[in-house]
Structure formats: C-alpha cells, structure tokens
Motif scaffolding. Structure first.
Motif, short mmCIF file in Angstrom:
data_model
loop_
_atom_site.label_atom_id
_atom_site.label_comp_id
_atom_site.label_asym_id
_atom_site.label_seq_id
_atom_site.Cartn_x
_atom_site.Cartn_y
_atom_site.Cartn_z
N LEU A 71 0.83 -1.20 0.00
CA LEU A 71 0.00 0.00 0.00
C LEU A 71 0.87 1.26 0.00
O LEU A 71 2.03 1.22 0.42
N PRO A 72 0.32 2.40 -0.44
CA PRO A 72 1.08 3.65 -0.45
C PRO A 72 1.47 4.09 0.95
O PRO A 72 0.89 3.66 1.96
N ILE A 73 2.46 4.98 1.01
CA ILE A 73 2.97 5.43 2.30
C ILE A 73 1.88 6.09 3.13
O ILE A 73 1.81 5.89 4.36
N ASP A 74 1.02 6.88 2.51
CA ASP A 74 -0.01 7.61 3.27
C ASP A 74 -1.06 6.70 3.88
O ASP A 74 -1.91 7.16 4.65
N ARG A 75 -1.00 5.41 3.56
CA ARG A 75 -1.95 4.47 4.16
C ARG A 75 -1.29 3.58 5.20
O ARG A 75 -1.94 2.67 5.73
N ILE A 76 -0.03 3.83 5.49
CA ILE A 76 0.67 3.03 6.50
C ILE A 76 0.51 3.70 7.86
O ILE A 76 0.94 4.85 8.07
N ILE A 77 -0.09 3.02 8.79
CA ILE A 77 -0.29 3.55 10.15
C ILE A 77 1.04 3.60 10.87
O ILE A 77 1.86 2.68 10.78
N ASP A 78 1.28 4.69 11.60
CA ASP A 78 2.50 4.90 12.41
C ASP A 78 3.77 4.91 11.54
O ASP A 78 4.86 4.55 12.02
N ALA A 79 3.64 5.30 10.29
CA ALA A 79 4.83 5.39 9.44
C ALA A 79 5.73 6.52 9.92
O ALA A 79 5.25 7.64 10.12
N PRO A 80 7.03 6.27 10.16
CA PRO A 80 7.92 7.34 10.60
C PRO A 80 8.10 8.41 9.52
O PRO A 80 7.90 8.13 8.33
N GLU A 81 8.47 9.59 9.95
CA GLU A 81 8.61 10.71 9.03
C GLU A 81 9.65 10.45 7.94
O GLU A 81 9.52 10.95 6.81
N VAL A 82 10.68 9.65 8.26
CA VAL A 82 11.75 9.41 7.29
C VAL A 82 11.27 8.61 6.08
O VAL A 82 11.94 8.60 5.05
N PHE A 83 10.12 7.96 6.19
CA PHE A 83 9.59 7.23 5.04
C PHE A 83 9.29 8.17 3.87
O PHE A 83 9.26 7.73 2.72
N LYS A 84 9.05 9.45 4.17
CA LYS A 84 8.73 10.41 3.12
C LYS A 84 9.95 10.80 2.29
O LYS A 84 9.81 11.32 1.19
N THR A 85 11.14 10.56 2.83
CA THR A 85 12.38 10.84 2.08
C THR A 85 13.23 9.57 2.08
O THR A 85 14.25 9.50 2.79
N PRO A 86 12.85 8.57 1.33
CA PRO A 86 13.54 7.27 1.37
C PRO A 86 14.93 7.29 0.76
O PRO A 86 15.69 6.35 0.94
N VAL A 87 15.28 8.33 0.02
CA VAL A 87 16.63 8.42 -0.53
C VAL A 87 17.04 9.89 -0.56
O VAL A 87 16.25 10.77 -0.91
N SER A 88 18.26 10.17 -0.12
CA SER A 88 18.77 11.53 -0.09
C SER A 88 20.28 11.47 0.02
O SER A 88 20.87 10.41 0.25
N GLY A 89 20.92 12.63 -0.13
CA GLY A 89 22.37 12.67 0.02
C GLY A 89 22.97 13.82 -0.75
O GLY A 89 22.27 14.71 -1.23
N HIS A 90 24.29 13.78 -0.88
CA HIS A 90 25.02 14.76 -1.68
C HIS A 90 26.22 14.06 -2.30
O HIS A 90 26.30 12.83 -2.29
N GLY A 91 27.15 14.81 -2.84
CA GLY A 91 28.21 14.24 -3.66
C GLY A 91 29.02 13.14 -3.02
O GLY A 91 29.43 12.19 -3.70
N LYS A 92 29.27 13.19 -1.72
CA LYS A 92 30.17 12.23 -1.07
C LYS A 92 29.45 11.22 -0.19
O LYS A 92 30.10 10.33 0.37
N SER A 93 28.16 11.33 -0.05
CA SER A 93 27.45 10.39 0.81
C SER A 93 25.98 10.35 0.43
O SER A 93 25.47 11.26 -0.22
N PHE A 94 25.32 9.27 0.82
CA PHE A 94 23.88 9.20 0.65
C PHE A 94 23.29 8.17 1.60
O PHE A 94 24.01 7.32 2.14
#
Length: 224
Positions: A71-94
């Motif tokens: 199911l989509p993220i908005d339908r997951i109960i008690d989903a932590p905030e980090v689920f909204k940004t599952p991938v991030s980073g910059h040039g030397k790390s991610f």
C-alpha cells in the motif's frame, strides 16, 4: 714432435662469458617483465572485483528503495517521518531506506505489516507474529560515506572498501516522461527516478592507473 696445447684461449673465454652474461640478462629481463605484467593484471583484477562487489551490493539496495509493502505510504499507520524521504544525500554520501530482502544484516530498523488490501502498519524493529493473511516487509536505513580514501557504511562508519580515490553520488530527476538531469541535492525527492554512482579505485602499489567505474540504477518504486 710436440702437439699444441688444447683448450680455450683467453679471447674465446671472454667471448663466452660475454655471450653468457647477455643471455642471463635477457632471461632476467623477460622474467621481470612477465612478473610486472602478472602483478599489474592481478592488481587490476582485484580492483575490478572490489568494484563489482560494492556496486552490485548498492544496485540491489537502490532498486528496493521506497518498497514499503503493498500500500502507499499515506496508508501506513505509524509510518515514521523518514519514510517520506527514502533516498537523499550529496556528492560524497547518501542514505536510503530499502527493503531488507535477504535479512542477512541482523535486526531490521522497521517492519511494515500489511494485508495488501486495507491495512498496513509500521513497527520498529522486527515483527515475528503475523495474523492470517498478513505479510511482513522488513526495512533498513542504510548510509554510505566517502572519507579519507575509504567507503564507509552504517551509522558507526564501518569501513566497506579501502583504496577509494573518488566517490560521487547524484540523482536522476524526472521531467514529464523520463530523467531530465542529474543533481547532487534534488529539492523535490518525489522527482527522483534513478541514482548515479561514480567510483574510482586506486592500486596501493601503483602498478596500474586509477580504475573508474560508473553505475546508474533506476528506482523501481515510483511512489517515492
């Protein structure tokens, strides 16, 4: 009548020694050249093997970024905030949140339990007890960093790979149909469609030139 003395004269002996020395030097040069070629090929093969292991590991993890279940993220109960940004980073790390498919790294960070129709809930850590018709999706938050010639992973910065000359990460940002450009820090995470990794390894013995590799992996879960 006296017979002349038999054997080699001084000139013949000097010529023989000179020719013998040339042959030995030639053989030594061939041996050293063959050894240098073998060592350089061996060093190149080891760099390729290291790159193949690391990049294939990252590729498997990146493909499963944002896989939070049925199911989509908005339908997951008690989903932590980090689920909204599952991938991030910059040039030397991610960092990424990916499905822990193999369950080989120990306890997952979260487990999403869902019946894949009407219900989904996120739990911290592992979830072993399931009701009839429910499925568990273990998730893990992974980190990669490039520091001091090493590629490190995890919050404790465990060394994954030595002899790293360069490491770069950029994200493919989608337009209307496909990836339009690659950015180091996309402002809109939902527009990320792929991850591009550049990895350069260096032979500590200096027998071969730096070996550069590049990997582009598409995110399979477009809901991120």
């Amino acid at each position: 009548m006296n017979r002349p003395n038999s054997g080699f004269g001084l000139i013949e002996l000097m010529v023989a020694l000179t020719l013998g020395s040339l042959v030995v030097l030639g053989l030594a040069q061939v041996f050293l050249s063959s050894r240098a070629t073998y060592l350089s090929q061996r060093s190149s093969a080891m760099l390729q093997e290291d790159a193949r292991y690391v990049l294939s590991k990252m590729a498997r993890e990146i493909r499963m970024v944002g896989m939070f279940g049925c199911l989509p993220i908005d339908r997951i109960i008690d989903a932590p905030e980090v689920f909204k940004t599952p991938v991030s980073g910059h040039g030397k790390s991610f960092r990424m949140i990916t499905a822990d498919m193999g369950r080989q790294a120990g306890r997952p960070d979260w487990t999403v339990v869902s019946d894949c129709t009407t219900f989904a809930k996120a739990y911290p850590g592992a979830r072993l007890s399931l009701a009839l018709g429910e499925m568990a999706f273990p998730l893990r938050e992974l980190f990669y960093r490039f520091e001091s010639g090493q590629l490190k992973t995890g919050p404790n910065k465990t060394v994954l790979l030595d002899n790293v000359a360069a490491f770069d990460v950029s994200f493919g940002v989608a337009g209307a149909q496909s990836v339009m450009r690659y950015e180091d820090r996309p402002a809109n995470v939902s527009s990320i469609r792929s991850v591009r990794i550049g990895l350069t390894l260096r032979d500590p013995g200096g027998r071969v030139k730096d070996q550069a590799y590049q990997l582009v992996v598409a995110l399979r879960n477009r809901r991120v």
